[in-house]
Scaffold this motif. Structure first.
Motif, PDB file in Angstrom:
ATOM      1  N   GLN A 103      -9.435  -6.208  -5.422  1.00 17.08           N
ATOM      2  CA  GLN A 103      -9.628  -5.051  -6.278  1.00 17.08           C
ATOM      3  C   GLN A 103      -9.017  -3.803  -5.625  1.00 17.08           C
ATOM      4  OE1 GLN A 103     -10.947  -5.394  -9.344  1.00 17.08           O
ATOM      5  NE2 GLN A 103     -11.108  -7.591  -8.876  1.00 17.08           N
ATOM      6  N   GLU A 104      -8.453  -2.944  -6.447  1.00 14.52           N
ATOM      7  CA  GLU A 104      -7.829  -1.719  -5.927  1.00 14.52           C
ATOM      8  C   GLU A 104      -8.806  -0.948  -5.043  1.00 14.52           C
ATOM      9  OE1 GLU A 104      -5.395   2.175  -7.587  1.00 14.52           O
ATOM     10  OE2 GLU A 104      -6.819   1.137  -8.893  1.00 14.52           O
ATOM     11  N   THR A 105      -8.300  -0.506  -3.898  1.00 12.95           N
ATOM     12  CA  THR A 105      -9.137   0.201  -2.927  1.00 12.95           C
ATOM     13  C   THR A 105      -8.403   1.437  -2.422  1.00 12.95           C
ATOM     14  OG1 THR A 105     -10.165  -1.870  -2.208  1.00 12.95           O
ATOM     15  CG2 THR A 105     -10.346   0.007  -0.720  1.00 12.95           C
ATOM     16  N   ASN A 106      -9.123   2.537  -2.301  1.00 14.48           N
ATOM     17  CA  ASN A 106      -8.579   3.765  -1.741  1.00 14.48           C
ATOM     18  C   ASN A 106      -9.253   4.048  -0.406  1.00 14.48           C
ATOM     19  OD1 ASN A 106      -6.764   4.436  -3.846  1.00 14.48           O
ATOM     20  ND2 ASN A 106      -8.460   5.228  -5.069  1.00 14.48           N
ATOM     21  N   VAL A 107      -8.439   4.334   0.597  1.00 13.24           N
ATOM     22  CA  VAL A 107      -8.948   4.627   1.940  1.00 13.24           C
ATOM     23  C   VAL A 107      -8.578   6.071   2.279  1.00 13.24           C
ATOM     24  CG1 VAL A 107      -8.895   4.010   4.369  1.00 13.24           C
ATOM     25  CG2 VAL A 107      -8.672   2.220   2.630  1.00 13.24           C
ATOM     26  N   SER A 108      -9.587   6.906   2.474  1.00 15.03           N
ATOM     27  CA  SER A 108      -9.340   8.305   2.808  1.00 15.03           C
ATOM     28  C   SER A 108      -9.032   8.419   4.296  1.00 15.03           C
ATOM     29  CB  SER A 108     -10.567   9.155   2.462  1.00 15.03           C
ATOM     30  OG  SER A 108     -10.347  10.510   2.805  1.00 15.03           O
ATOM     31  N   LEU A 109      -7.925   9.085   4.609  1.00 21.65           N
ATOM     32  CA  LEU A 109      -7.494   9.236   5.995  1.00 21.65           C
ATOM     33  C   LEU A 109      -7.597  10.713   6.379  1.00 21.65           C
ATOM     34  CD1 LEU A 109      -4.370   6.903   5.856  1.00 21.65           C
ATOM     35  CD2 LEU A 109      -6.675   6.334   6.640  1.00 21.65           C
ATOM     36  N   GLU A 110      -8.664  11.057   7.067  1.00 23.10           N
ATOM     37  CA  GLU A 110      -8.904  12.439   7.459  1.00 23.10           C
ATOM     38  C   GLU A 110      -8.513  12.618   8.926  1.00 23.10           C
ATOM     39  OE1 GLU A 110      -9.800  14.808   5.482  1.00 23.10           O
ATOM     40  OE2 GLU A 110     -10.299  13.623   3.703  1.00 23.10           O
ATOM     41  N   VAL A 111      -7.287  13.065   9.150  1.00 23.23           N
ATOM     42  CA  VAL A 111      -6.814  13.300  10.522  1.00 23.23           C
ATOM     43  C   VAL A 111      -6.293  14.730  10.600  1.00 23.23           C
ATOM     44  CG1 VAL A 111      -5.376  12.459  12.409  1.00 23.23           C
ATOM     45  CG2 VAL A 111      -6.133  10.877  10.629  1.00 23.23           C
ATOM     46  N   PRO A 118       0.848  -1.206   0.000  1.00 28.17           N
ATOM     47  CA  PRO A 118       0.000   0.000   0.000  1.00 28.17           C
ATOM     48  C   PRO A 118       0.875   1.245   0.000  1.00 28.17           C
ATOM     49  CG  PRO A 118      -0.618  -1.535   1.755  1.00 28.17           C
ATOM     50  CD  PRO A 118       0.694  -1.986   1.234  1.00 28.17           C
ATOM     51  N   ARG A 119       0.337   2.350  -0.502  1.00 30.47           N
ATOM     52  CA  ARG A 119       1.122   3.585  -0.537  1.00 30.47           C
ATOM     53  C   ARG A 119       0.215   4.767  -0.216  1.00 30.47           C
ATOM     54  NH1 ARG A 119       1.201   5.743  -6.144  1.00 30.47           N
ATOM     55  NH2 ARG A 119      -0.411   4.653  -7.308  1.00 30.47           N
ATOM     56  N   LEU A 120       0.800   5.709   0.513  1.00 30.38           N
ATOM     57  CA  LEU A 120       0.064   6.910   0.898  1.00 30.38           C
ATOM     58  C   LEU A 120       0.261   7.976  -0.161  1.00 30.38           C
ATOM     59  CD1 LEU A 120      -1.639   8.293   3.147  1.00 30.38           C
ATOM     60  CD2 LEU A 120       0.524   9.156   4.075  1.00 30.38           C
ATOM     61  N   LEU A 121      -0.836   8.460  -0.732  1.00 31.36           N
ATOM     62  CA  LEU A 121      -0.784   9.482  -1.755  1.00 31.36           C
ATOM     63  C   LEU A 121      -0.689  10.859  -1.116  1.00 31.36           C
ATOM     64  CD1 LEU A 121      -3.519   8.071  -4.186  1.00 31.36           C
ATOM     65  CD2 LEU A 121      -1.069   7.537  -4.098  1.00 31.36           C
ATOM     66  N   SER A 122      -0.335  11.832  -1.915  1.00 32.27           N
ATOM     67  CA  SER A 122      -0.115  13.179  -1.393  1.00 32.27           C
ATOM     68  C   SER A 122      -1.393  13.834  -0.874  1.00 32.27           C
ATOM     69  CB  SER A 122       0.511  14.068  -2.477  1.00 32.27           C
ATOM     70  OG  SER A 122      -0.337  14.131  -3.621  1.00 32.27           O
ATOM     71  N   ASN A 123      -2.548  13.350  -1.304  1.00 31.99           N
ATOM     72  CA  ASN A 123      -3.817  13.933  -0.858  1.00 31.99           C
ATOM     73  C   ASN A 123      -4.368  13.261   0.398  1.00 31.99           C
ATOM     74  OD1 ASN A 123      -4.463  11.489  -1.986  1.00 31.99           O
ATOM     75  ND2 ASN A 123      -6.061  12.268  -3.350  1.00 31.99           N
ATOM     76  N   GLY A 124      -3.541  12.443   1.069  1.00 28.18           N
ATOM     77  CA  GLY A 124      -3.969  11.798   2.293  1.00 28.18           C
ATOM     78  C   GLY A 124      -4.808  10.559   2.082  1.00 28.18           C
ATOM     79  N   VAL A 125      -4.754   9.990   0.890  1.00 31.41           N
ATOM     80  CA  VAL A 125      -5.493   8.766   0.577  1.00 31.41           C
ATOM     81  C   VAL A 125      -4.524   7.592   0.542  1.00 31.41           C
ATOM     82  CG1 VAL A 125      -6.805   7.542  -1.208  1.00 31.41           C
ATOM     83  CG2 VAL A 125      -7.326   9.932  -0.684  1.00 31.41           C
TER      84      VAL A 125
END
Length: 247
Positions: A168-176, A111-118
């Motif tokens: 399947q590819e999944t994106n998890v939004s991390l709002e902290v 997994p990798r953390l994208l610049s938009n916090g996803v």
């Protein structure tokens, strides 16, 4: 060193002796009569103290969210990483709370953390395991201010994944929200029909990303001197002014 054989072992100082625990056993060593510290040893001691406090801060920020057993050496392993890292906290990326199993055993494509916090979990094939009915994935995102030693907030997201299948590819939004670095731990537990596996080979929790605090961007507005209209018969200071002559 001497092994403690008493019914009630101890750790810490007791007169001229120091008791300590290693790999489940208790030992004794004598205190040195005097310690001669050089400038180098004092610097090393200071770095070790800073790393130890920072390591304890990081561990306790996640202990309440972790569902796995950490190995007995995880404290020293994290301290060594922090000593080498200094203020570059991104260097702890890849740290395993359980050194016996990593996330890569279950998710070969990391997994990798994208610049938009996803957090992006790429599509991939998940292997099957005998008796395992599901994989429990828990994403733990914690906002840590390493300067003030404050935890601004945490968020956890849990997914249940079937083994021996195509994920399947999944994106998890991390709002902290808040100040500080975003530290993300990816935890995986193998599940049987009657509950989670307690085997250290089927549980993992790795620090997969450390995003440094965002530096606010300021727009620099260009300023210009005041413009002054020159009227006939009056005098004006010319410093820091642009003058327009009336016709």
């Amino acid at each position: 060193m001497a092994k403690q054989m008493s019914i009630i072992p101890f750790t810490g100082k007791l007169g001229p002796l120091i008791g300590y625990k290693r790999n489940g056993n208790y030992f004794l060593r004598s205190m040195p009569e005097s310690v001669q510290q050089t400038a180098a040893t004092r610097r090393a001691s200071r770095r070790f103290g800073i790393a130890s406090r920072k390591g304890a801060f990081i561990r306790h920020a996640f202990y309440g969210h972790l569902d796995i057993h950490c190995d007995g050496a995880h404290i020293n392993r994290l301290n060594r990483l922090l000593i080498a890292a200094g203020d570059h906290h991104e260097a702890i990326t890849g740290f395993r709370f359980n050194q016996h199993t990593g996330v890569d055993r279950f998710f070969p494509v990391a997994p990798r953390l994208l610049s938009n916090g996803v957090l992006n979990i790429p599509a991939q094939t998940i292997d099957g395991y005998k008796g395992i009915t599901a994989l429990e994935v828990k994403v733990i995102a914690t906002r840590i201010d390493f300067i003030s030693h404050q935890v601004a907030g945490s968020e956890t997201v849990t997914l249940m994944i079937a083994p021996d299948t195509t994920f399947q590819e999944t994106n998890v939004s991390l709002e902290v929200p808040g100040e500080g670095s975003l530290v993300v731990v990816f935890q995986v537990r193998a599940m049987y029909k009657d509950g989670p596996s307690n085997s250290r080979q089927y549980m993992a929790a790795d620090i997969i990303a450390v995003a440094a605090p965002r530096v606010p961007k300021y727009a620099h507005k260009r300023t210009y001197p005041k413009r002054t209209i020159l009227l006939p018969g009056l005098t004006y200071p010319h410093k820091y002014t642009s003058v327009i002559q009336l016709e």
